[in-house]
Design an enzyme around this catalytic site. Structure first.
Site, PDB file in Angstrom:
ATOM      1  N   TYR A  41      15.399  62.936  42.757  1.00 51.32           N
ATOM      2  CA  TYR A  41      14.949  62.001  43.784  1.00 51.32           C
ATOM      3  C   TYR A  41      14.301  60.797  43.138  1.00 51.32           C
ATOM      4  O   TYR A  41      13.974  60.784  41.941  1.00 51.32           O
ATOM      5  CB  TYR A  41      13.980  62.681  44.761  1.00 51.32           C
ATOM      6  CG  TYR A  41      12.557  62.826  44.271  1.00 51.32           C
ATOM      7  CD1 TYR A  41      11.550  61.973  44.717  1.00 51.32           C
ATOM      8  CD2 TYR A  41      12.213  63.815  43.361  1.00 51.32           C
ATOM      9  CE1 TYR A  41      10.242  62.111  44.282  1.00 51.32           C
ATOM     10  CE2 TYR A  41      10.916  63.963  42.917  1.00 51.32           C
ATOM     11  CZ  TYR A  41       9.931  63.109  43.370  1.00 51.32           C
ATOM     12  OH  TYR A  41       8.639  63.249  42.919  1.00 51.32           O
ATOM     13  N   LYS A 154      13.203  63.569  37.192  1.00 53.57           N
ATOM     14  CA  LYS A 154      12.571  63.494  38.516  1.00 53.57           C
ATOM     15  C   LYS A 154      13.385  64.363  39.472  1.00 53.57           C
ATOM     16  O   LYS A 154      14.130  63.876  40.335  1.00 53.57           O
ATOM     17  CB  LYS A 154      12.489  62.041  38.986  1.00 53.57           C
ATOM     18  CG  LYS A 154      11.429  61.816  40.073  1.00 53.57           C
ATOM     19  CD  LYS A 154      11.196  60.330  40.296  1.00 53.57           C
ATOM     20  CE  LYS A 154      10.217  60.065  41.425  1.00 53.57           C
ATOM     21  NZ  LYS A 154       8.845  60.466  41.129  1.00 53.57           N
ATOM     22  N   GLU A 186      -0.624  64.697  32.681  1.00 52.28           N
ATOM     23  CA  GLU A 186      -0.611  63.652  33.705  1.00 52.28           C
ATOM     24  C   GLU A 186      -1.135  64.254  34.991  1.00 52.28           C
ATOM     25  O   GLU A 186      -1.507  65.427  35.040  1.00 52.28           O
ATOM     26  CB  GLU A 186       0.805  63.110  33.900  1.00 52.28           C
ATOM     27  CG  GLU A 186       1.816  64.171  34.309  1.00 52.28           C
ATOM     28  CD  GLU A 186       3.243  63.653  34.364  1.00 52.28           C
ATOM     29  OE1 GLU A 186       3.443  62.429  34.338  1.00 52.28           O
ATOM     30  OE2 GLU A 186       4.169  64.493  34.446  1.00 52.28           O
ATOM     31  N   LEU A 210       6.525  62.608  33.363  1.00 48.13           N
ATOM     32  CA  LEU A 210       7.504  61.739  34.011  1.00 48.13           C
ATOM     33  C   LEU A 210       7.237  60.307  33.567  1.00 48.13           C
ATOM     34  O   LEU A 210       6.081  59.868  33.550  1.00 48.13           O
ATOM     35  CB  LEU A 210       7.378  61.842  35.532  1.00 48.13           C
ATOM     36  CG  LEU A 210       8.324  60.955  36.331  1.00 48.13           C
ATOM     37  CD1 LEU A 210       9.759  61.440  36.176  1.00 48.13           C
ATOM     38  CD2 LEU A 210       7.925  60.924  37.792  1.00 48.13           C
TER      39      LEU A 210
END
Length: 292
Positions: A41, A154, A186, A210
């Protein structure tokens, strides 16, 4: 494409060329996105009717598709459909979600070479942001990183992220900052930066994080301001000893961190403020294209 008549501003969904209201959209029950989370996505924000950093988002989408062998999905066609859906929605400040799966097949773990991808795009109103989060910072909690080993893709597999966000919400925090083997990675849905002795530090790209679009833009902002940027591992101890912490994300831009568990920080700190100001200046100036 089968587009309904447009009547003012409204939220819309696109599924393989058919546009409807979100509640009327349909995907097959044996779609591999539902059965296996077999897909990726992307999410893009718009400001004043213009998509922000679309080239960067579509480049990341192309990479995610390639990593999952979803090469049959045409990113050019997806981009055109997303832009058209946004225009048809009439929503000035929108969130555009794009989901691409391997399509509908009888349930089987094998990857078929003749898959026909399912493309789902939604155009929805951007939720109102809480002003105090930008003005006084946010609270986060530290948690072990529960995610799989390829968070650089992702993908639709967000169970670990969801579990961490639930724990953060139950603790009254905005975000969960994740750690693995003593190193900070993160946020569960954000990129993480620390500032130490005037140096802006964030984790290096790789399978453990990411590659955030806003992260990259903020790094470029920092370099334009003449700040030293280091992309490297850092420990939880370094994080807690930092002068400033901040998060970045598509929906909000830059948020300073005021509290990590019970550890307080001045937020937003002076460097966080400068980066936030320049980032939003770039938004106004539409300076979102990839730069060398």
């Amino acid at each position: 494409m089968d587009f309904p008549e447009r009547s003012g501003v409204r939220e819309l969904t696109y599924v393989n060329g058919v546009v409807t209201a979100p509640e009327d959209a349909r995907v097959a029950v044996d779609d591999r996105g539902l059965q296996f989370g077999d897909g990726v996505y992307e999410v893009i924000r718009s400001y004043g009717g213009r998509l922000w950093a679309p080239e960067r988002h579509f480049a990341r989408l192309r990479r995610s598709l390639r990593e999952l062998w979803l090469d049959d999905a045409d990113v050019g066609d997806i981009a055109a459909a997303a832009l058209d859906l946004h225009a048809r929605s009439g929503i000035s400040d929108a969130l555009i979600y794009i989901q691409v799966t391997r399509g509908a097949k009888p349930r089987d773990y094998s990857v078929s070479p003749d898959a026909r991808p399912t493309v789902v795009i939604t155009a929805r109103q951007m939720p109102a942001l809480r002003v105090e989060r930008r003005e006084t910072g946010v609270r986060v909690i530290l948690l072990p990183d529960p995610r799989w080993a390829r968070v650089d893709i992702k993908s639709l597999n967000l169970l670990g992220n969801m579990m961490a966000k639930k724990q953060a919400s139950e603790a009254g925090a905005f975000e969960a900052v994740l750690q693995r083997n003593g190193l900070a990675t993160e946020g569960a849905s954000t990129s993480l930066f620390i500032v130490a002795n005037g140096v802006v530090i964030t984790r290096e790209e790789g399978p453990h994080i990411l590659s955030g679009v806003t992260r990259a833009l903020v790094i470029e902002c920092a370099r334009e301001l003449g700040l030293c940027v280091e992309e490297r591992p850092f420990t939880v101890e370094e994080l807690l000893a930092a002068d400033e912490l901040f998060l970045t994300g598509t929906s909000f831009g830059v948020y300073g961190v005021a509290l990590v568990d019970d550890h307080e920080f001045a937020a937003p700190g002076p460097i966080t403020r400068r980066l936030d100001a320049l980032y939003h200046q770039w938004v106004k100036e539409e300076r979102d294209a990839p730069r060398n």
